[in-house]
Write an enzyme that holds these catalytic residues in place. Structure first.
Site, PDB file in Angstrom:
ATOM      1  N   GLN A 265       0.802  -1.208   0.000  1.00  0.00           N
ATOM      2  CA  GLN A 265       0.000   0.000   0.000  1.00  0.00           C
ATOM      3  C   GLN A 265       0.844   1.272   0.000  1.00  0.00           C
ATOM      4  OE1 GLN A 265      -0.621  -2.773   1.742  1.00  0.00           O
ATOM      5  NE2 GLN A 265      -2.699  -2.842   2.590  1.00  0.00           N
TER       6      GLN A 265
ATOM      7  N   THR B   1       2.888   2.755  -2.040  1.00  0.00           N
ATOM      8  CA  THR B   1       4.290   2.759  -2.455  1.00  0.00           C
ATOM      9  C   THR B   1       4.464   3.111  -3.938  1.00  0.00           C
ATOM     10  OG1 THR B   1       4.208   0.401  -2.980  1.00  0.00           O
ATOM     11  CG2 THR B   1       4.932   1.008  -0.751  1.00  0.00           C
TER      12      THR B   1
ATOM     13  N   THR C 127       0.235   1.186  -7.783  1.00  0.00           N
ATOM     14  CA  THR C 127      -0.775   1.401  -8.821  1.00  0.00           C
ATOM     15  C   THR C 127      -0.131   1.954 -10.086  1.00  0.00           C
ATOM     16  OG1 THR C 127      -2.558   1.758  -7.235  1.00  0.00           O
ATOM     17  CG2 THR C 127      -2.849   2.715  -9.415  1.00  0.00           C
TER      18      THR C 127
ATOM     19  N   LYS D  80     -11.126  -2.256 -14.281  1.00  0.00           N
ATOM     20  CA  LYS D  80      -9.734  -2.301 -13.817  1.00  0.00           C
ATOM     21  C   LYS D  80      -9.068  -3.655 -14.038  1.00  0.00           C
ATOM     22  CE  LYS D  80     -10.138   1.205 -10.167  1.00  0.00           C
ATOM     23  NZ  LYS D  80      -9.909   1.489  -8.718  1.00  0.00           N
TER      24      LYS D  80
ATOM     25  N   TRP E 219      -7.136  -9.592  -6.830  1.00  0.00           N
ATOM     26  CA  TRP E 219      -6.557  -9.932  -5.525  1.00  0.00           C
ATOM     27  C   TRP E 219      -6.820 -11.407  -5.212  1.00  0.00           C
ATOM     28  CZ3 TRP E 219      -3.428  -6.219  -4.505  1.00  0.00           C
ATOM     29  CH2 TRP E 219      -3.761  -4.883  -4.684  1.00  0.00           C
TER      30      TRP E 219
ATOM     31  N   HIS F  75      -4.055  -6.949  -1.233  1.00  0.00           N
ATOM     32  CA  HIS F  75      -2.656  -6.571  -0.987  1.00  0.00           C
ATOM     33  C   HIS F  75      -1.905  -7.712  -0.293  1.00  0.00           C
ATOM     34  CE1 HIS F  75      -2.502  -2.395  -2.339  1.00  0.00           C
ATOM     35  NE2 HIS F  75      -3.729  -2.242  -1.855  1.00  0.00           N
TER      36      HIS F  75
ATOM     37  N   ARG G 270       8.882   2.607  -0.884  1.00  0.00           N
ATOM     38  CA  ARG G 270       8.796   4.065  -0.763  1.00  0.00           C
ATOM     39  C   ARG G 270       9.438   4.518   0.546  1.00  0.00           C
ATOM     40  NH1 ARG G 270       3.092   7.497  -1.173  1.00  0.00           N
ATOM     41  NH2 ARG G 270       4.010   9.600  -1.303  1.00  0.00           N
TER      42      ARG G 270
ATOM     43  N   TRP H 114      -8.460  -1.218   4.530  1.00  0.00           N
ATOM     44  CA  TRP H 114      -8.091  -2.508   3.959  1.00  0.00           C
ATOM     45  C   TRP H 114      -8.509  -3.597   4.950  1.00  0.00           C
ATOM     46  CZ3 TRP H 114      -4.287   1.511   3.666  1.00  0.00           C
ATOM     47  CH2 TRP H 114      -4.133   2.034   2.390  1.00  0.00           C
TER      48      TRP H 114
END
Length: 423
Positions: free
Chosen positions: A97, A99, A102, A125, A146, A151, A183, A202
């Site tokens: 998440q 980072t 996407t 998507k 997913w 995630h 990140r 989430w």
């Protein structure tokens, strides 16, 4: 007579002392580590090379020759594959998440130059990323969804990916290439806080480990109700079970080594050390990882690692949704404290990332890579993307030189913009 003897003795003593001093200098010069007993305080002149800016804007210089840092062996730096989507190769994207996953994920399905490019499906998507044999070559949010959990982390993916693909298509030999992007921890944490503050959660993440999901006793929610909308930063920091804390280290580690989410399995200090070392080891062994703070270098490294080219260039944007967040010194220190494992992991990742860039640049693989569109591959049947074309070669050389120029390096901001859908 006595005076003459005394003078001879004095000469002998002086000669012995002089000899000891002389040989002492030679001994220390050859055998003593320079950092401990070097006589000169002058810093060594760095090797001429390309420049970086770290996360506080300080410029550093990397030499043009591959430099192996402590703990980094040759096989940790040499990451060059001829990715063959038709031959059973599968790229597995570990998407953490906030980072930039996407951003990278969309490039993978939209403009990566493979022989059979991904195609958009009617489902929102989603893209169909299958080869000519109708087999998946990309396991990611935008290709299969997913399927291993929202995630899914390293522990979940390692347990799930092969079983899922065997159910979807007949069992066959596959080669898995795990990739991810990291990140800078403070920026990532603030981005997640802002995301949660807007009402996102989430909470449907399964957090599977050793065949079962984490219980609410092991990972209780930080909020009552449906979400945590409107949470302040101090409130966000105060929840001990907040999964934002050290998210990157936890998601990259093999959690079976620490009893999964059972925090009573090991003493806290031992648990955290194992998680950090496991995350480092798994990151090092991945086929590829990038850094959000260096997306152009990430693209360059990806293309040279897999012998695949993106049709579109990655763009480093300078503004983010967290740019206007004003932190007190106390808040910044609390974020660093709560994300101590991520801070150590990112430091390790940044060093390894830079070493791999140096290594790839020395190999100069970029000189033989040109951008080839999926349409061109289909029309010509050219599986080999290393087309010998002098005019295109010159274009690539100039592009790479621009990428590594100091002028480009000085424009590297802290993070990419959430305006392009970072997650």
């Amino acid at each position: 007579m006595n005076q003459l003897c005394e003078k001879k003795k004095m000469r002998v003593i002086i000669c012995v002392v002089a000899a000891l001093i002389f040989f002492g200098f030679i001994f220390f010069g050859y055998f003593c580590p320079s950092r401990m007993c070097g006589l000169s305080t002058k810093r060594p002149t760095p090797t001429n090379g390309f420049k970086y800016r770290d996360n506080i804007g300080k410029e550093t210089i990397a030499g043009s020759k591959p430099r192996v840092a402590a703990g980094f062996k040759h096989d940790s730096l040499h990451r060059v594959y001829d990715f063959d989507e038709e031959g059973g190769d599968v790229m597995v994207f570990l998407h953490m998440q906030k980072t930039g996953g996407t951003y990278l994920g969309k490039h993978l399905v939209r403009d990566l130059g493979v022989s059979v490019p991904c195609t958009k499906t009617p489902e929102r998507k989603k893209y169909n990323c299958k080869n000519a044999l109708d087999r998946e070559w990309l396991f990611s949010r935008y290709s299969v969804g997913w399927r291993c959990g929202l995630h899914a982390d390293w522990t979940e993916l390692k347990d799930c990916v092969e079983r899922f693909l065997d159910k979807r298509e007949e069992h066959h030999k596959r080669r898995y290439y795990y990739i991810t992007i990291l990140r800078e921890p403070v920026a990532r944490y603030l981005s997640e806080w802002r995301h949660v503050r807007r009402g996102a959660t989430w909470k449907y993440a399964e957090l599977k480990c050793n065949g079962r999901e984490a219980t609410l006793d092991e990972v209780p929610f930080c909020y009552d109700g449906d979400d945590w909308e409107g949470v302040t930063l101090d409130e966000f920091l105060s929840c001990d079970s907040n999964l934002a804390n050290n998210r990157q280290a936890r998601m990259l580690a093999n959690l079976t080594k620490v009893g999964c989410y059972n925090k009573t399995f090991l003493p806290q200090s031992e648990r955290e050390q194992i998680i950090l070392e496991s995350a480092k080891e798994n990151l090092k062994n991945m086929a590829f990882f990038g850094l959000l703070e260096y997306v152009q270098e990430t693209q360059y490294l990806f293309e040279n690692t897999f012998n695949l080219m993106f049709e579109e260039d990655f763009i480093q944007l300078s503004e983010t949704h967290i740019s206007n967040v004003l932190l007190t010194n106390t808040q910044r220190q609390r974020i660093i404290q709560e994300n101590y494992l991520d801070v150590q992991l990112y430091k390790y990742a940044k060093d390894l990332f830079q070493q791999r860039l140096n290594y790839i640049k020395k190999l100069d693989l970029g000189r033989s890579l040109v951008k080839v569109s999926p349409a061109e591959i289909r029309e010509t049947g050219a599986k080999d993307k290393n087309i010998e074309n002098s005019q295109k070669q010159d274009t690539v050389r100039k592009t790479i030189q621009l990428l590594w120029s100091s002028e480009q390096a000085t424009k590297m901001p802290l993070s990419l913009s959430n305006k392009i859908g970072l997650d």
